[in-house]
Design an enzyme around this catalytic site. Structure first.
Site, short mmCIF file in Angstrom:
data_model
loop_
_atom_site.label_atom_id
_atom_site.label_comp_id
_atom_site.label_asym_id
_atom_site.label_seq_id
_atom_site.Cartn_x
_atom_site.Cartn_y
_atom_site.Cartn_z
N ASP A 14 0.82 -1.21 0.00
CA ASP A 14 0.00 0.00 0.00
C ASP A 14 0.86 1.27 0.00
O ASP A 14 2.04 1.24 0.35
CB ASP A 14 -0.88 0.04 1.25
CG ASP A 14 -2.04 -0.94 1.18
OD1 ASP A 14 -2.06 -1.81 0.29
OD2 ASP A 14 -2.93 -0.84 2.05
N ASP A 15 0.21 2.36 -0.35
CA ASP A 15 0.69 3.73 -0.14
C ASP A 15 1.80 4.16 -1.09
O ASP A 15 2.40 5.22 -0.90
CB ASP A 15 1.16 3.96 1.31
CG ASP A 15 0.00 3.89 2.30
OD1 ASP A 15 -1.14 3.67 1.86
OD2 ASP A 15 0.25 4.04 3.51
N HIS A 64 -5.94 2.99 -4.33
CA HIS A 64 -5.91 3.22 -2.88
C HIS A 64 -6.32 4.65 -2.52
O HIS A 64 -5.89 5.16 -1.50
CB HIS A 64 -4.51 2.90 -2.35
CG HIS A 64 -4.43 2.67 -0.88
ND1 HIS A 64 -5.35 1.90 -0.18
CD2 HIS A 64 -3.53 3.08 0.05
CE1 HIS A 64 -5.01 1.87 1.10
NE2 HIS A 64 -3.91 2.59 1.26
N HIS A 68 -6.29 9.59 0.85
CA HIS A 68 -5.93 8.73 1.99
C HIS A 68 -6.28 9.44 3.31
O HIS A 68 -5.60 9.28 4.32
CB HIS A 68 -4.45 8.35 1.96
CG HIS A 68 -4.13 7.06 2.67
ND1 HIS A 68 -4.12 6.95 4.05
CD2 HIS A 68 -3.80 5.84 2.20
CE1 HIS A 68 -3.79 5.71 4.39
NE2 HIS A 68 -3.61 5.01 3.28
N HIS A 171 3.49 -2.20 3.22
CA HIS A 171 3.54 -0.85 2.69
C HIS A 171 4.89 -0.63 2.02
O HIS A 171 5.85 -1.35 2.30
CB HIS A 171 3.32 0.18 3.80
CG HIS A 171 1.95 0.11 4.42
ND1 HIS A 171 1.60 -0.89 5.31
CD2 HIS A 171 0.86 0.89 4.26
CE1 HIS A 171 0.33 -0.70 5.68
NE2 HIS A 171 -0.13 0.36 5.06
#
Length: 213
Positions: A14-15, A64, A68, A171
């Site tokens: 992620d991210d 995603h 955020h 991540h």
């Protein structure tokens, strides 16, 4: 006696994309392993070359959100999540030509992705993945990367007797990259196979057990 078939392991990150992506992609390339990357829309623009690289190397690009940001995503209009994911999808498509419909809700789908938010994703033709192994690398990537490895191994051991696919949450961080080769070695030694997400083989993996997603 039937041969027991080990579940497939899906490494997910992620991210990203960010400055640590190339190191993770280098490791995956060396090991010949495909993964799935849940990416944030402004960073897709800022790191378009690395996004193109991950697609060219056989990884799956997923969505995603744009911000955020809990307050922007989960307060107010229940279409907020779907709107951000659609914007991310369009940007990713412009950069790579891939029309990705797989999303991951920032901070996970519980408790935020209530019916109304999930309905918005369904209306957009989106899918949504959470995970069943959490490395907690967001917490330990600076202070104690070895705990990332330990959490992943313990999480997998907890699923040892099941047949469900294993989706590991990580991540894009330096600490995660540091322990990734050891994690891959453990998974391979246990006899699992790796895969990136495949839209034509989609399976449900969300905390709400919502089969629509």
């Amino acid at each position: 006696m039937e041969n027991y078939e080990m579940p497939t392991v899906y490494l997910t990150f992620d991210d990203g994309p960010n400055q640590e992506m190339d190191e993770i992609l280098d490791i995956l390339k060396e090991k010949n392993i495909k993964a799935t990357f849940f990416m944030i829309e402004p960073q897709i623009k800022n790191y378009s070359d690395v996004v193109k690289r991950l697609v060219n190397e056989g990884h799956f690009p997923a969505l995603h959100s744009v911000t955020h940001d809990k307050s922007k995503l989960y307060e107010g209009d229940p279409l907020n999540v779907a709107i951000e994911m659609e914007q991310t999808r369009k940007t990713l498509h412009q950069v790579t030509g891939v029309d990705s419909r797989l999303t991951r809700a920032p901070y996970g789908s519980k408790p935020y992705m209530t019916d109304a938010f999930r309905n918005g994703l369904v209306q957009q033709g989106m899918k949504m993945w959470d995970w069943n192994v959490d490395t907690v690398d967001w917490k330990y990537h600076n202070s104690n990367p070895e705990l990332i490895l330990e959490n992943a191994i313990n999480g997998m051991k907890g699923l040892k007797d099941g047949n469900d696919p294993i989706v590991i949450l990580m991540h894009v961080t330096k600490g995660t990259a540091t322990v990734l080769p050891q994690l891959i070695a453990f998974i391979e030694n246990e006899g699992y196979e790796f895969s990136a997400y495949q839209p034509d083989k989609h399976f449900s993996m969300n905390f709400w057990n919502d089969s629509r997603l």
